[in-house]
Design an enzyme around this catalytic site. Structure first.
Site, short mmCIF file in Angstrom:
data_model
loop_
_atom_site.label_atom_id
_atom_site.label_comp_id
_atom_site.label_asym_id
_atom_site.label_seq_id
_atom_site.Cartn_x
_atom_site.Cartn_y
_atom_site.Cartn_z
N ASP A 1 95.24 22.33 7.84
CA ASP A 1 94.68 21.14 8.46
C ASP A 1 93.52 20.47 7.71
O ASP A 1 93.73 19.64 6.86
CB ASP A 1 94.25 21.46 9.90
N GLU B 1 92.40 32.79 18.46
CA GLU B 1 93.00 32.02 17.38
C GLU B 1 92.25 32.23 16.06
O GLU B 1 92.86 32.34 14.99
CB GLU B 1 92.98 30.53 17.76
#
Length: 830
Positions: A576, A800
């Site tokens: 990302d 995460e």
């Protein structure tokens, strides 16, 4: 992680160069010949009417983007049916709900659980729990045990309540067998004087012409539901009277029922919420009555919808905790085949089955991963079991159509192309997070299957076969699979579209490599069938993402250089907001992508040799050798001034976000201006030749990479390797006013797993860095495992990502996707 909906972005719908047809895709069937004939007819008509060649090419690209690949499937026909795989037909394949089961079918029978703690007041209705949500206050929750096949036990904390959901499947018949649930609700704290009144809602949903026939007894209690579908044959669902936990004596409950047409799966929760508006009396013997909110309906058929819409039948049972309720499914063919003689799987028989499965799970777990034998304590063993069970319990079965934006064929083209629907396809896949990402993500799934494969290779073959079934005619697979109404309802509309020019890291090749190395006959038989599709997928990646010079590669799909973005993101890379060249251009060379292609060429070349695919081996072998040639890698990506490998592009470090009212934070570019150079962004990308073990143990580049890896001013932290150097100008920097740092310093387990695998490798083979690699391996493994265990003990969740500063869990939770790799790290399986 390329989770588009986590942040608002201006995504460039970039295209790639026209693709050559991928070779090695096997024989074409009649449908493919028909498609070619239809395409040729369109071309002839277009020329006859004087339409431009550009229009014809655009039409052909769109058609290919929206056409399934013609290669033979990797899985047998009807591989998900009860006739072919009865043991997998039923499962907890709805990962986004706290508890529910469905069939692996395009029109499944679905079952599920909702619950609510009563005690509502006017204007303050009870909180109805159903779907896993990031911010609903429920937690921790997750599977204590789940074998991926026939058994699971989950614990859910919800304020003052602790729920335990359990299921067992019993094989038999021709339709997937029977199953039994037990839901136990207890107070969170022992010795609680005020015990709440709780409602459980058990429901069943059909999606078409299936038949449901409820039969009730006294007090509106649903005795059972008879039903019939083409895939399940005759069946019966029965809700048994509640009991005290561990007891068989019935406990008084109050019942409500509702039966209507299927409102649509995304609307189930709201349908129940809106109907939960009438007061009823709960009247247990020898106790004062209490009022509660219940469903006002009856088993009178209500809200009849269009023909074929399906049915929604729900029963509410309300009573005071603690209690247990059992809900069973009995298949007509299983009962006729001998299960009836065994008796219903309820009560003490169900308890015995659950205990037997739990013991078998623990024995198999130790036999498979040998954590106790390797010296890990009971706490780490529990962590490993939870990691595995959460991953297996998160496997879903999806069916539907993706929204695809075809490749325009000209990068940066202003040509307008509307998204279109991909053909309907099934997907059997793990998910990263039940609460936030309850659907399939391409580059996550390769990491998921490394864990699953050690436990159950058959499940991995099923998952890989389904993912390869998503190939379009060019060999592209969409990186995020949003299939079906339930999945689509959880994604903002602007992020639904998958772009056919954009790739994703080919991590499915990681479990393929393990299959190839393991030599299991079933795995090799699967790989033989899957090879044409694997080859087509790799060929598309190699061709479509080619860079500006030979043997260079560039991710298509970087964000545009908008004035609000510090560094335009590269979502297709999976990393990302990891810093790339400050000014996106076609001159970029992306190091991580080249390494992924090099790994792909190596794996596919070895596989072609193993399978005797001479033509493919002759093509892939030289490509693999060229990509692994040290001089080529150095020429394109070694940055002498940085002392590490790096991306290359139009770049300047003189970029920052500054506050400029009223616009807010805007990007300001100073001096020196951007120029073609290596990108100074030391972090995960810099390590990729090492991470994917592409470097020779004697490589002069290995030592410098180990040094920056071990430097606390760069990547080393007490909690794992951070994603970006602590000395980087981008370290922990926002990418925009509304976009916090993601891959700019946090510790991610998938990359730490690759790093540990590489250190384990270089610490065991002869070379000048063997001792250093082995030392770093043991230190990093201890840091990663101890921090994940501490955070699990503190929060009850796997996360995460983890903070490189204090180790705390960050991002979404629970995250039993690639964070479950902690199990393989403990087991030292790389």
């Amino acid at each position: 992680m390329a989770r588009g909906e986590r942040r608002r972005r201006a995504a460039a719908a970039e295209g790639a160069r026209p693709l050559d047809r991928a070779r090695g895709t096997g024989r074409r069937d009649g449908r493919a010949s028909g498609a070619r004939g239809a395409a040729l007819a369109v071309v002839v008509l277009a020329l006859a009417f004087g339409l431009s060649g550009r229009w014809v090419m655009a039409w052909l690209r769109m058609r290919r983007a929206l056409t399934l690949h013609p290669a033979p499937p990797a899985l047998p026909p009807d591989s998900s049916s009860p006739a072919v795989a009865p043991e997998l037909f039923w499962g907890t394949y709805r990962p986004h709900v706290y508890f529910g089961m469905k069939t692996r079918s395009s029109k499944p029978l679905l079952t599920g659980l909702m619950w609510a703690q009563q005690g509502a007041t006017p204007g303050n209705p009870p909180k109805l729990r159903h779907t896993c949500e990031q911010g609903d206050g429920v937690g921790p929750y997750g599977w204590e045990f789940h074998d991926g096949l026939s058994f699971g036990r989950q614990h859910i904390s919800d304020g003052a309540l602790r729920l335990t959901t359990e299921f067992v499947k019993r094989p038999g018949g021709q339709h997937g067998g029977d199953w039994s649930w037990r839901v136990t609700v207890q107070p969170q704290a022992s010795g609680t004087s005020s015990l709440p009144l709780v409602s459980l809602f058990f429901y069943v949903v059909t999606d078409g012409q299936e038949v449901l026939l409820p039969e009730t007894g006294a007090k509106g209690q649903l005795k059972f539901i008879s039903g019939h579908t083409s895939e399940l044959g005759d069946f019966r669902l029965t809700l048994l009277p509640p009991t005290s936990p561990g007891d068989t004596v019935p406990k008084h409950g109050s019942y409500n029922v509702f039966w209507s047409s299927n409102p649509g799966l995304p609307l189930l929760t709201d349908t129940v919420k809106n109907r939960l508006n009438s007061w009823f009396q709960h009247r247990p013997p020898r106790a004062s009555p209490e009022r509660y909110l219940g469903l006002p309906g009856s088993l009178k058929w209500e809200e009849r919808g269009p023909t074929g819409q399906g049915q929604f039948l729900i029963q509410q049972v309300t009573l005071r905790v603690p209690f247990s309720v059992e809900f069973i499914f009995e298949s007509g063919s299983a009962q006729a085949g001998g299960n009836k003689a065994l008796g219903q799987l309820v009560g003490s028989q169900l308890t015995q089955a659950l205990e037997s499965h739990a013991a078998a799970f623990q024995e198999r777990f130790e036999r498979t991963f040998q954590l106790k034998e390797k010296g890990l304590g009971p706490e780490e063993q529990v962590l490993g079991q939870v990691a595995l069970s959460g991953l297996l319990g998160g496997i879903g079965y999806f069916y539907g159509q993706s929204l695809v934006l075809p490749d325009t064929g000209v990068e940066g083209s202003e040509q307008k192309v509307d998204p279109a629907l991909f053909p309907p396809v099934p997907l059997f896949s793990g998910v990263p997070s039940r609460s936030f990402f309850p659907r399939g993500f391409l580059w996550d799934e390769g990491f998921h299957q490394l864990v699953v494969q050690r436990w159950d290779p058959h499940l991995t073959r099923e998952a890989l076969g389904h993912w390869l079934g998503l190939l379009n005619a060019d060999g592209w697979i969409g990186r995020e699979q949003i299939l079906g109404d339930e999945a689509r309802s959880r994604v903002p509309p602007e992020f639904l579209v998958q772009r056919a020019a954009h790739a994703n890291p080919p991590t499915l090749l990681l479990p393929v490599l393990r299959m190839l190395e393991g030599g299991d006959p079933d795995d090799l038989a699967f790989l033989r069938k899957a090879f044409p599709r694997l080859h087509a997928w790799f060929s598309w990646l190699h061709q479509s993402q080619a860079g500006p010079v030979p043997l260079s590669y560039r991710w298509r799909g970087r964000d545009l250089a908008l004035p609000t973005l510090l560094n335009p993101k590269t979502l297709p890379s999976g990393l990302d907001d990891y810093p790339r060249a400050s000014h996106p251009s076609t001159a970029e060379r992306h190091l991580d992508l080249r390494c992924w292609v090099a790994l792909g060429a190596r794996v596919l070349s070895q596989l072609a040799e193993q399978l005797g695919e001479a033509e493919a081996a002759a093509e892939l072998g030289p490509l693999a050798a060229s990509l692994e040639e040290p001089r080529s890698l150095d020429e394109l990506h070694w940055a002498p001034e940085l002392g590490v490998f790096a991306d290359f592009g139009n770049h300047t470090k003189a970029v920052q976000l500054k506050s400029r009212p009223p616009q807010g934070l805007v990007r300001v570019v100073g001096r020196p201006p951007p120029q073609l150079q290596y990108v100074d962004a030391l972090g995960y990308v810099s390590l990729f030749p090492f991470l994917l073990q592409l470097l020779d143990p004697h490589s002069p580049r290995l030592g410098p990479l180990l040094n920056v890896l071990a430097d606390s001013h760069h990547l080393w932290s007490p909690f794992g390797l951070r994603s970006l150097s602590a000395s980087s100008l981008f370290y922990r920097q926002r990418n925009s006013e509304h976009d916090p740092p993601y891959w700019r310093g946090a510790v991610w387990l998938n990359i730490n797993y690759l790093a540990l695998g590489a250190l384990h490798h270089y610490g065991r083979v002869e070379g000048p860095h063997k001792v250093q690699a082995a030392k770093l391996y043991h230190e990093l493994r201890a840091n990663v495992v101890s921090n994940i265990w501490r955070q699990y003990q503190t929060t009850g969740f796997l996360w995460e990502q983890y903070s490189d500063q204090d180790g705390r869990g960050m991002g979404c939770r629970p995250f039993h996707g690639w964070t479950s790799l902690v199990l393989l790290i403990m087991a030292e399986e790389y």
